[in-house]
Scaffold this motif. Structure first.
Motif, PDB file in Angstrom:
ATOM      1  N   ALA A   1     -11.943   4.415  34.760  1.00  0.00           N
ATOM      2  CA  ALA A   1     -11.451   4.189  36.346  1.00  0.00           C
ATOM      3  C   ALA A   1     -11.647   2.868  36.063  1.00  0.00           C
ATOM      4  O   ALA A   1     -10.660   1.441  36.587  1.00  0.00           O
ATOM      5  N   SER A   2     -12.604   1.579  35.702  1.00  0.00           N
ATOM      6  CA  SER A   2     -12.785  -0.015  35.767  1.00  0.00           C
ATOM      7  C   SER A   2     -11.944  -0.139  34.385  1.00  0.00           C
ATOM      8  O   SER A   2     -11.307  -1.669  35.085  1.00  0.00           O
TER       9      SER A   2
ATOM     10  N   LEU B   1      -9.607   8.718  46.224  1.00  0.00           N
ATOM     11  CA  LEU B   1      -9.070  10.186  45.349  1.00  0.00           C
ATOM     12  C   LEU B   1     -10.679  11.998  45.369  1.00  0.00           C
ATOM     13  O   LEU B   1     -11.420  10.865  44.218  1.00  0.00           O
ATOM     14  N   GLN B   2     -10.918  12.046  45.848  1.00  0.00           N
ATOM     15  CA  GLN B   2     -12.120  12.857  45.864  1.00  0.00           C
ATOM     16  C   GLN B   2     -11.847  13.588  44.610  1.00  0.00           C
ATOM     17  O   GLN B   2     -10.395  15.290  44.558  1.00  0.00           O
ATOM     18  N   ILE B   3     -12.665  14.329  43.653  1.00  0.00           N
ATOM     19  CA  ILE B   3     -12.624  15.046  42.835  1.00  0.00           C
ATOM     20  C   ILE B   3     -13.381  16.141  42.019  1.00  0.00           C
ATOM     21  O   ILE B   3     -14.617  15.749  42.929  1.00  0.00           O
TER      22      ILE B   3
ATOM     23  N   GLU C   1     -15.333   9.954  42.781  1.00  0.00           N
ATOM     24  CA  GLU C   1     -14.311   9.769  43.181  1.00  0.00           C
ATOM     25  C   GLU C   1     -13.990   8.557  42.491  1.00  0.00           C
ATOM     26  O   GLU C   1     -14.043   7.412  42.209  1.00  0.00           O
ATOM     27  N   ALA C   2     -12.529   8.240  42.398  1.00  0.00           N
ATOM     28  CA  ALA C   2     -11.834   7.847  41.984  1.00  0.00           C
ATOM     29  C   ALA C   2     -10.809   6.480  43.133  1.00  0.00           C
ATOM     30  O   ALA C   2     -11.053   6.804  44.512  1.00  0.00           O
ATOM     31  N   PRO C   3     -10.797   5.217  42.169  1.00  0.00           N
ATOM     32  CA  PRO C   3     -10.305   4.427  43.632  1.00  0.00           C
ATOM     33  C   PRO C   3      -9.015   4.464  44.357  1.00  0.00           C
ATOM     34  O   PRO C   3      -8.325   5.580  43.347  1.00  0.00           O
ATOM     35  N   ARG C   4      -9.025   4.619  45.579  1.00  0.00           N
ATOM     36  CA  ARG C   4      -7.780   5.011  45.938  1.00  0.00           C
ATOM     37  C   ARG C   4      -5.475   4.293  44.672  1.00  0.00           C
ATOM     38  O   ARG C   4      -5.200   5.055  45.327  1.00  0.00           O
ATOM     39  N   VAL C   5      -6.768   3.062  44.899  1.00  0.00           N
ATOM     40  CA  VAL C   5      -4.850   2.733  43.747  1.00  0.00           C
ATOM     41  C   VAL C   5      -5.219   3.327  42.343  1.00  0.00           C
ATOM     42  O   VAL C   5      -3.815   3.095  42.089  1.00  0.00           O
TER      43      VAL C   5
ATOM     44  N   GLU D   1      -0.501   6.966  39.561  1.00  0.00           N
ATOM     45  CA  GLU D   1      -0.592   7.305  38.481  1.00  0.00           C
ATOM     46  C   GLU D   1      -1.395   8.819  38.242  1.00  0.00           C
ATOM     47  O   GLU D   1      -0.629   9.440  37.592  1.00  0.00           O
ATOM     48  N   ILE D   2      -2.684   9.153  38.619  1.00  0.00           N
ATOM     49  CA  ILE D   2      -2.826  10.431  38.446  1.00  0.00           C
ATOM     50  C   ILE D   2      -2.460  11.613  38.581  1.00  0.00           C
ATOM     51  O   ILE D   2      -2.675  12.154  37.934  1.00  0.00           O
ATOM     52  N   ILE D   3      -2.054  11.272  40.146  1.00  0.00           N
ATOM     53  CA  ILE D   3      -0.880  12.839  40.898  1.00  0.00           C
ATOM     54  C   ILE D   3       0.470  12.508  39.559  1.00  0.00           C
ATOM     55  O   ILE D   3       0.986  13.874  39.227  1.00  0.00           O
ATOM     56  N   SER D   4       0.449  11.356  39.083  1.00  0.00           N
ATOM     57  CA  SER D   4       2.481  10.956  38.232  1.00  0.00           C
ATOM     58  C   SER D   4       1.994  12.116  36.807  1.00  0.00           C
ATOM     59  O   SER D   4       2.494  12.361  36.864  1.00  0.00           O
ATOM     60  N   ARG D   5       0.651  11.672  36.603  1.00  0.00           N
ATOM     61  CA  ARG D   5       0.325  11.932  35.151  1.00  0.00           C
ATOM     62  C   ARG D   5       0.007  13.919  35.014  1.00  0.00           C
ATOM     63  O   ARG D   5       0.243  14.930  34.342  1.00  0.00           O
ATOM     64  N   ILE D   6      -0.727  14.091  36.154  1.00  0.00           N
ATOM     65  CA  ILE D   6      -0.384  15.518  36.489  1.00  0.00           C
ATOM     66  C   ILE D   6       1.191  16.405  36.787  1.00  0.00           C
ATOM     67  O   ILE D   6       1.271  17.256  36.171  1.00  0.00           O
ATOM     68  N   LYS D   7       1.569  16.117  37.024  1.00  0.00           N
ATOM     69  CA  LYS D   7       3.309  16.450  37.747  1.00  0.00           C
ATOM     70  C   LYS D   7       3.240  16.402  35.794  1.00  0.00           C
ATOM     71  O   LYS D   7       4.379  16.792  36.003  1.00  0.00           O
TER      72      LYS D   7
END
Length: 569
Positions: A153-154, A214-216, A229-233, A237-243
C-alpha cells in the motif's frame, strides 16, 4: 559445555565420532559456536526433538510454540520485519521478565539480547528456545498479512502522480513504466489477500468501502473478522483488479455484477464466486471461496451420523420423487447435494442440474446456469429438462411457485429431483411448499424426505479442556437417546491458543436431522397438519433432531455444549 553437548549427542546415537570432528572443525574454521555449527552441518537435523535435546544439554528452556498461548499484545513491541530478521517473537511476561522465543544459535548471544531489549524497550528479557521453523510460522500467524499489505500500500501511495484524488491514473505518457509498476503492486496486493484467505480457510472475503478506508474482512468458521484496512484512494484500483479477474465490466460501477475467479494456490485449484454491490461509499465486493474438493466428498465424510446417513440414502435411492435439503445460507446445503449426486451417479444415469450460480463443476453431469437476461430462468430450464430424457434433476434452489410446481411434477412423473429450501428445520419445508402454492396431495405423493442441517464449529484439539456440565446442561443432554452419551462421558470446553487464533475452535462440521415422509406423515400433509405436528410425528418415528445430533457431537468431544445451543433452536 559445547564439547559436553557433542558427547551427549554421541551417547544418544544422534551423531558419530567422525561427525563430531567435522562439527568441531566447522566451528573453528568459521569461528561460530558449536551449537550453530551442529545445526549448519545438518548431522543432527533441526527437528523439535533434536532442538529439545540440545537445549536440555545446555540447560536452556525449550518451548513448543504449537502448544502454548501467546500474549499477542506483546507482539507489537517488535515490528514484523525486526521479528523475522532475528528471528524472535515475544511470548508473554513471567515473573517480571519478557519471554522471547529465539532459535538455538541466538540463545547465548549477548548482542542479540541487547538488541531485543533495545527494540522492545524492556530491560528484563529471558530467551527461550524453539525451532526456527516454528518461530517463523508463529511470526507469520501473529502478524498475518499486515506487514506485506502495508508495504504494498505504501509503495502504491508513494508513487508520485500515480493515483489522483479518485484513485485513477494522472500520468503523462512518458511515465508509463511507473504506472505499470503501481499496477503491479495493486496486483500483488489483491493476490496476497486472496492467497491469505485461502490459507486461513476463509469461506468468504469481504472488501467493504467506508468513508475513510477499504475494510478487508475474512469469514472463517462462520465468524467474520477484520484483517486489514487499505487507504480509500486505493479502492478503485483494487475493485477494478478484482473485476478483471472475475471477467466483469470495470466501466459499470452502479449496478450489481456477478463473476467467477479460478486460480491455483499452493498447487490446488480454487474457484471463487464474486459479487459486487454498489454502496454509498463505493462498490462492495464479496468473494465466496469454493473448495472443489468438497464437491467430491462422499456423504459419509460430511459428519452424518450413521443413523441419519442410512435414512438419507434410503430416500435418495428411490427411483423417483423429491429430496430437499434445508438450512440457512452458508450451511453446506450445496455440498450435501453434490455429494448425494456423486453417490447415485453412474454412466447409466442422465443427471441434469440448474443452478444460480453453478458452484462446483462435476464431470459427467450436465450443468446449466440461470441467466435471466437470456430468459434462462429456473422454470424455463426445468421445462426444457423434461424433454432431455433426465433420470436425476438437481434444482439449485426452489424460490417460487413456478419452480416448485415444475420440480414437483418432475418428481411425480418418474424422475428423482434434488433441491434446497431456506427453512429452519426439516418439518418446516412442508408448510413452506404449501405457501408457494403446491397442493398438499402433490407434496405427499412426491416428497420422499427432507434433510435439514447447520454448520457448527469444532473444538480446537490443541487447547480444549475437560468441562464439567452443569445440572441444567446434563438435563438437556439427558433426553438424547444415543450410544455416545453415558453418565461418565467427558465433555470439553473451548480455551484458545495460537493454533486457533485464541477462539477455541478450528474447523466446522455439520449437524443434521432427516425427516422421512412415511405413510402417516403423508396423511398429515394431506390433512393440512402444522409443521410442529409433523415434527413430533417424525421424532416419534425415529428422527434425530438437529439439537440431538449436535449433543451427540458434544458427547464425542467434537464441539461444545454452548456452540450447539447457539446454533440450534
Amino acid at each position: 559445555m559445547s564439547m559436553e553437548l557433542l558427547n551427549f549427542l554421541i551417547t544418544e546415537n544422534i551423531i558419530n565420532e567422525e561427525q563430531r570432528i567435522e562439527i568441531v572443525n566447522l566451528a573453528e574454521a568459521r569461528n561460530i559456536p558449536i551449537p550453530q555449527a551442529l545445526l549448519e552441518s545438518g548431522f543432527a537435523g533441526d527437528s523439535a526433538a533434536i532442538i529439545k535435546i540440545i537445549a536440555k544439554s545446555m540447560n536452556l528452556e525449550y518451548v513448543d510454540l504449537t502448544e502454548i498461548e501467546v500474549d499477542e499484545s506483546l507482539a507489537t513491541l517488535i515490528s514484523p520485519q525486526q521479528a523475522k530478521s532475528f528471528p524472535a517473537i515475544p511470548l508473554f511476561d513471567r515473573d517480571g521478565y519478557l519471554l522471547v522465543a529465539v532459535p538455538l544459535e541466538l540463545a547465548k548471544s549477548v548482542q542479540a539480547k541487547d538488541d531485543i531489549k533495545r527494540v522492545t524497550g524492556r530491560n528484563r528479557v529471558t530467551f527461550v528456545i524453539s525451532t526456527k521453523k516454528d518461530i517463523i510460522s508463529l511470526i507469520d500467524t501473529i502478524y498475518k498479512i499486515d506487514s506485506d499489505l502495508e508495504l504494498l500500500a505504501s509503495q502504491v501511495l508513494s508513487s508520485d502522480g500515480i493515483l489522483g484524488a479518485q484513485g485513477f491514473s494522472t500520468l503523462n505518457p512518458s511515465d508509463i513504466p511507473d504506472e505499470v509498476q503501481a499496477e503491479s503492486e495493486v496486483v500483488q496486493f489483491v493476490d496476497l489477500v486472496l492467497s491469505q484467505g485461502v490459507k486461513e480457510r476463509a469461506s468468504d472475503i469481504h472488501f467493504d468501502p467506508t468513508e475513510r478506508r477499504l475494510q478487508i474482512r475474512f469469514r472463517t468458521d462462520g465468524i467474520l473478522r477484520d484483517v486489514f484496512e487499505a487507504p480509500r484512494v486505493m479502492i478503485p484500483e483494487i475493485i477494478s483488479r478484482i473485476k478483471i479477474l472475475a471477467e466483469m465490466d470495470i466501466s459499470q460501477t452502479r449496478v450489481p455484477q456477478d463473476g467467477r475467479i479460478s486460480q491455483v494456490f499452493d498447487g490446488r485449484k480454487v474457484d471463487m464466486r464474486v459479487a459486487t454491490l454498489p454502496s454509498v461509499w463505493g462498490e462492495k465486493v464479496v468473494m465466496r471461496i469454493l473448495d472443489n474438493s468438497q464437491a467430491n466428498l462422499p456423504l459419509a465424510k460430511l459428519s452424518f451420523s450413521q443413523h441419519n446417513l442410512d435414512r438419507f440414502m434410503t430416500a435418495a435411492k428411490k427411483p423417483y420423487g423429491m429430496i430437499l435439503v434445508t438450512g440457512p445460507t452458508g450451511s453446506g446445503k450445496s455440498t450435501t447435494l453434490y455429494s448425494a449426486l456423486n453417490e447415485i451417479t453412474t454412466p447409466e444415469v442422465n443427471v441434469l442440474t440448474v443452478e444460480d450460480p453453478v458452484e462446483y463443476r462435476i464431470n459427467g453431469v450436465t450443468q446449466v446456469q440461470v441467466n435471466n437476461r437470456a430468459k434462462l430462468t429456473f422454470d424455463n430450464i426445468l421445462r426444457t429438462f423434461l424433454r432431455a430424457d433426465p433420470d436425476v434433476i438437481l434444482v439449485g434452489e426452489i424460490r417460487d411457485h413456478e419452480t416448485a410446481t415444475i420440480a414437483m411434477q418432475a418428481g411425480l412423473t418418474g424422475h428423482m429431483v434434488f433441491s434446497t429450501l431456506h427453512t429452519n428445520d426439516a418439518s418446516s419445508a412442508i408448510p413452506r411448499l404449501a405457501d408457494m402454492g403446491v397442493q398438499p396431495f402433490i407434496t405427499s405423493s412426491t416428497l420422499q424426505g427432507v434433510a435439514s442441517q447447520r454448520l457448527i464449529r469444532m473444538l480446537c484439539n490443541k487447547c480444549k479442556e475437560p468441562w464439567e456440565l452443569t445440572d441444567v446442561e446434563r438435563e438437556a443432554l439427558g433426553y438424547v437417546k444415543s450410544p455416545y452419551v453415558t453418565q461418565d462421558e467427558t465433555f470439553f470446553k473451548p480455551v484458545g491458543c495460537n493454533a486457533c487464533r485464541n477462539t477455541g475452535y478450528a474447523g466446522r462440521i455439520a449437524i443434521h436431522e432427516v425427516l422421512i415422509v412415511s405413510p402417516r406423515i403423508q396423511q398429515m400433509i394431506i390433512s393440512g397438519a402444522k409443521g410442529r405436528e409433523i415434527n413430533d410425528m417424525a421424532v416419534e418415528e425415529g428422527m434425530t433432531t438437529l439439537r440431538q445430533d449436535g449433543f451427540e457431537k458434544v458427547a464425542q468431544g467434537l464441539t461444545s455444549f454452548q456452540e450447539v445451543m447457539k446454533v440450534t433452536l
